[in-house]
Design a protein around this motif. Structure first.
Motif, short mmCIF file in Angstrom:
data_model
loop_
_atom_site.label_atom_id
_atom_site.label_comp_id
_atom_site.label_asym_id
_atom_site.label_seq_id
_atom_site.Cartn_x
_atom_site.Cartn_y
_atom_site.Cartn_z
N GLU A 179 40.49 -4.36 -20.86
CA GLU A 179 41.82 -4.51 -20.78
C GLU A 179 42.53 -3.48 -21.14
OE1 GLU A 179 43.81 -7.00 -19.00
OE2 GLU A 179 41.79 -7.28 -18.10
N ILE A 180 42.22 -2.85 -22.40
CA ILE A 180 42.73 -1.53 -23.05
C ILE A 180 42.32 -0.20 -22.52
CG2 ILE A 180 42.68 -0.41 -25.32
CD1 ILE A 180 41.91 -2.94 -26.73
N ARG A 181 41.22 -0.27 -21.66
CA ARG A 181 40.97 0.80 -20.89
C ARG A 181 42.03 0.89 -19.45
NH1 ARG A 181 39.21 1.36 -15.88
NH2 ARG A 181 38.78 -0.85 -15.92
N ILE A 182 42.50 -0.38 -19.29
CA ILE A 182 43.10 -0.50 -17.93
C ILE A 182 44.53 -0.11 -18.32
CG2 ILE A 182 44.11 -2.09 -16.39
CD1 ILE A 182 41.59 -3.55 -16.10
N ILE A 183 44.93 -0.62 -19.66
CA ILE A 183 46.43 0.00 -20.02
C ILE A 183 46.51 1.10 -20.21
CG2 ILE A 183 48.13 -0.30 -21.84
CD1 ILE A 183 47.01 -3.34 -21.88
N GLU A 184 45.41 2.01 -20.70
CA GLU A 184 45.38 3.39 -21.00
C GLU A 184 45.41 4.17 -19.71
OE1 GLU A 184 45.56 7.12 -22.53
OE2 GLU A 184 45.93 5.21 -23.71
N MET A 185 44.75 3.94 -18.84
CA MET A 185 44.81 4.53 -17.41
C MET A 185 46.25 4.39 -17.07
SD MET A 185 41.96 5.79 -16.99
CE MET A 185 41.83 6.07 -15.03
N VAL A 186 46.77 3.34 -17.04
CA VAL A 186 48.26 3.08 -16.42
C VAL A 186 49.31 3.83 -17.33
CG1 VAL A 186 50.23 1.66 -16.23
CG2 VAL A 186 47.87 0.99 -15.46
N ARG A 187 48.92 4.08 -18.62
CA ARG A 187 49.86 4.93 -19.79
C ARG A 187 49.83 6.25 -19.48
NH1 ARG A 187 50.05 7.91 -24.11
NH2 ARG A 187 47.75 8.21 -23.89
N VAL A 191 53.14 8.41 -18.63
CA VAL A 191 53.37 9.62 -19.37
C VAL A 191 53.38 10.88 -18.69
CG1 VAL A 191 52.26 11.13 -21.23
CG2 VAL A 191 52.30 8.77 -21.53
N ALA A 192 52.48 10.95 -17.57
CA ALA A 192 52.78 12.37 -16.84
C ALA A 192 53.93 12.43 -16.15
CB ALA A 192 51.41 12.08 -15.64
N ASN A 193 54.49 11.20 -15.71
CA ASN A 193 55.54 11.21 -15.05
C ASN A 193 56.88 10.73 -15.89
OD1 ASN A 193 55.08 11.12 -11.80
ND2 ASN A 193 53.46 9.96 -12.88
N ASN A 194 56.77 11.03 -17.39
CA ASN A 194 58.00 10.82 -18.23
C ASN A 194 58.40 9.55 -17.95
OD1 ASN A 194 59.05 11.80 -20.29
ND2 ASN A 194 61.10 12.50 -18.79
N LEU A 195 57.68 8.29 -18.01
CA LEU A 195 58.24 7.01 -17.82
C LEU A 195 57.81 6.06 -18.80
CD1 LEU A 195 57.36 6.37 -14.14
CD2 LEU A 195 59.56 6.75 -15.04
N PRO A 196 58.58 5.43 -19.48
CA PRO A 196 58.26 4.40 -20.34
C PRO A 196 57.26 3.33 -19.83
CG PRO A 196 60.54 4.55 -20.42
CD PRO A 196 60.20 5.55 -19.40
N LEU A 197 56.45 2.62 -20.77
CA LEU A 197 55.70 1.58 -20.38
C LEU A 197 55.85 0.11 -20.91
CD1 LEU A 197 53.21 0.44 -18.60
CD2 LEU A 197 51.88 1.65 -20.22
N LEU A 198 56.12 -0.62 -20.55
CA LEU A 198 56.03 -1.90 -21.29
C LEU A 198 55.03 -2.91 -20.48
CD1 LEU A 198 59.28 -0.94 -21.00
CD2 LEU A 198 60.04 -3.19 -20.91
N VAL A 199 54.36 -3.44 -21.48
CA VAL A 199 53.23 -4.16 -21.13
C VAL A 199 53.31 -5.57 -21.27
CG1 VAL A 199 50.64 -4.59 -21.52
CG2 VAL A 199 51.48 -2.17 -21.63
N LEU A 200 53.29 -6.54 -20.13
CA LEU A 200 53.25 -7.94 -20.51
C LEU A 200 51.92 -8.62 -20.72
CD1 LEU A 200 55.68 -9.23 -17.70
CD2 LEU A 200 56.47 -8.91 -20.12
N GLY A 201 51.94 -9.23 -21.75
CA GLY A 201 50.68 -9.86 -22.05
C GLY A 201 50.21 -10.96 -21.56
N PRO A 202 49.02 -11.68 -21.79
CA PRO A 202 48.45 -12.79 -21.15
C PRO A 202 49.45 -14.13 -21.61
CG PRO A 202 47.08 -12.41 -22.96
CD PRO A 202 48.17 -11.22 -22.75
N GLY A 203 49.53 -15.25 -20.64
CA GLY A 203 50.26 -16.20 -21.09
C GLY A 203 49.07 -17.40 -21.19
#
Length: 289
Positions: A179-187, A191-203
């Motif tokens: 899961e951390i790897r997946i988030i890092e890939m999205v991050r 970052v490459a597109n200068n966009l903030p990232l918000l991560v919603l966690g599990p419920g």
């Protein structure tokens, strides 16, 4: 009125069946942002749900610019990766395979294997006839019976043993790292597109103890890990599992069944997200103001 555009990479939370459109979390959030900040909210949903999330984000960005990214990591997507044995539906039957990452770390991702229905994985056995999902209502939600809420069983079932074996074999730890790897890939894409990232966690999953235990571990690990990341904000959808005491808790009254939010749950998701978006809308945080 200026529009705030969010790329959403996740599951059915943005368009959940049974929830009136005005009551979905992003519509509730849009009304709050409009009232407090004079900004309307637009959600751009990533297609191809089985693709890796960073690829889904790239597909959104190819169509046009957005202001920020929301990545939702659902409980069931995570929990499916924690059992020693994985069930795969095939034409009304089930094929059971050994967890693909139990013995070795392959080059392909979990999402890649799901697309091929785990065709490359070791088949342990097949069950010819699929078992229908029970629909017995057993738990009250907001004072009324809700269809689809499955009555919990108190005896151990086979799936309980595969979860226990998965935990013993270290697959929960592997799934958290994945899961951390997946988030890092999205991050990296954000970052490459200068966009903030918000991560919603599990419920939560109502009356599903092993799932909640594993999800709570993931929630705390993401809260700890992402607090150090640049350009990443973490939003917990659990009931204060880390003991911070800063959130109103999600409970069964926020769920329409064992795992999907009802209208009250969507409103609480919007309330959790609003402070993070408010920070993006201030002049000190860059281009969104």
């Amino acid at each position: 009125m200026q529009e705030l555009s969010l790329a959403f990479v996740g599951g059915c939370l943005t368009h959940q069946p049974g929830i009136p459109f005005p009551r979905l979390f992003h519509r509730v959030l849009s009304r709050r942002l409009q009232a407090h900040y004079g900004r309307q909210l637009k959600i751009v949903v990533a297609p191809r749900y089985l693709d890796d999330p960073h690829r889904r984000l790239e597909s959104i960005l190819q169509k046009g610019p957005v202001d920020a990214v929301v990545l939702h990591r659902s409980t069931m997507t995570f929990f499916r990766k924690t059992g020693l044995i994985v069930g795969v539906a095939e034409d009304g039957s089930f094929r059971y395979v050994l967890h693909p990452f139990f013995c070795q770390q392959g080059a392909r991702t979990w999402a890649d294997l799901e697309v091929t229905r785990f065709a490359e994985c070791m088949t342990l056995w097949r069950r010819k006839t699929a078992v229908a999902t029970p629909v017995e209502v057993s738990l009250p939600v907001q004072g009324t019976a809700q269809p689809g809420l499955i009555k919990p069983r108190r005896r151990l079932r086979f799936r309980d043993f595969t979860w226990i074996a998965g935990k013993w074999a270290g697959l929960v730890d592997w799934a958290i790292r994945d899961e951390i790897r997946i988030i890092e890939m999205v991050r990296q894409v954000a970052v490459a597109n200068n966009l903030p990232l918000l991560v919603l966690g599990p419920g939560r999953r109502i009356e599903k103890t092993p799932i909640n235990q594993f999800a709570a571990r993931l929630d705390c690990e993401l809260a700890r890990t992402l607090s150090r990341g640049q350009g990443v904000s973490y939003i917990s959808l659990m009931d204060d599992q880390c003991g911070n005491g800063t959130h109103k808790s999600f409970d069964r009254h926020h769920y329409v069944d064992s795992g999907h939010f009802n209208e009250a749950g969507h409103a609480l998701v919007a309330a959790r997200m609003e402070p993070q978006l408010a920070r993006l809308l201030t002049p000190s945080r860059g281009t969104l103001a």
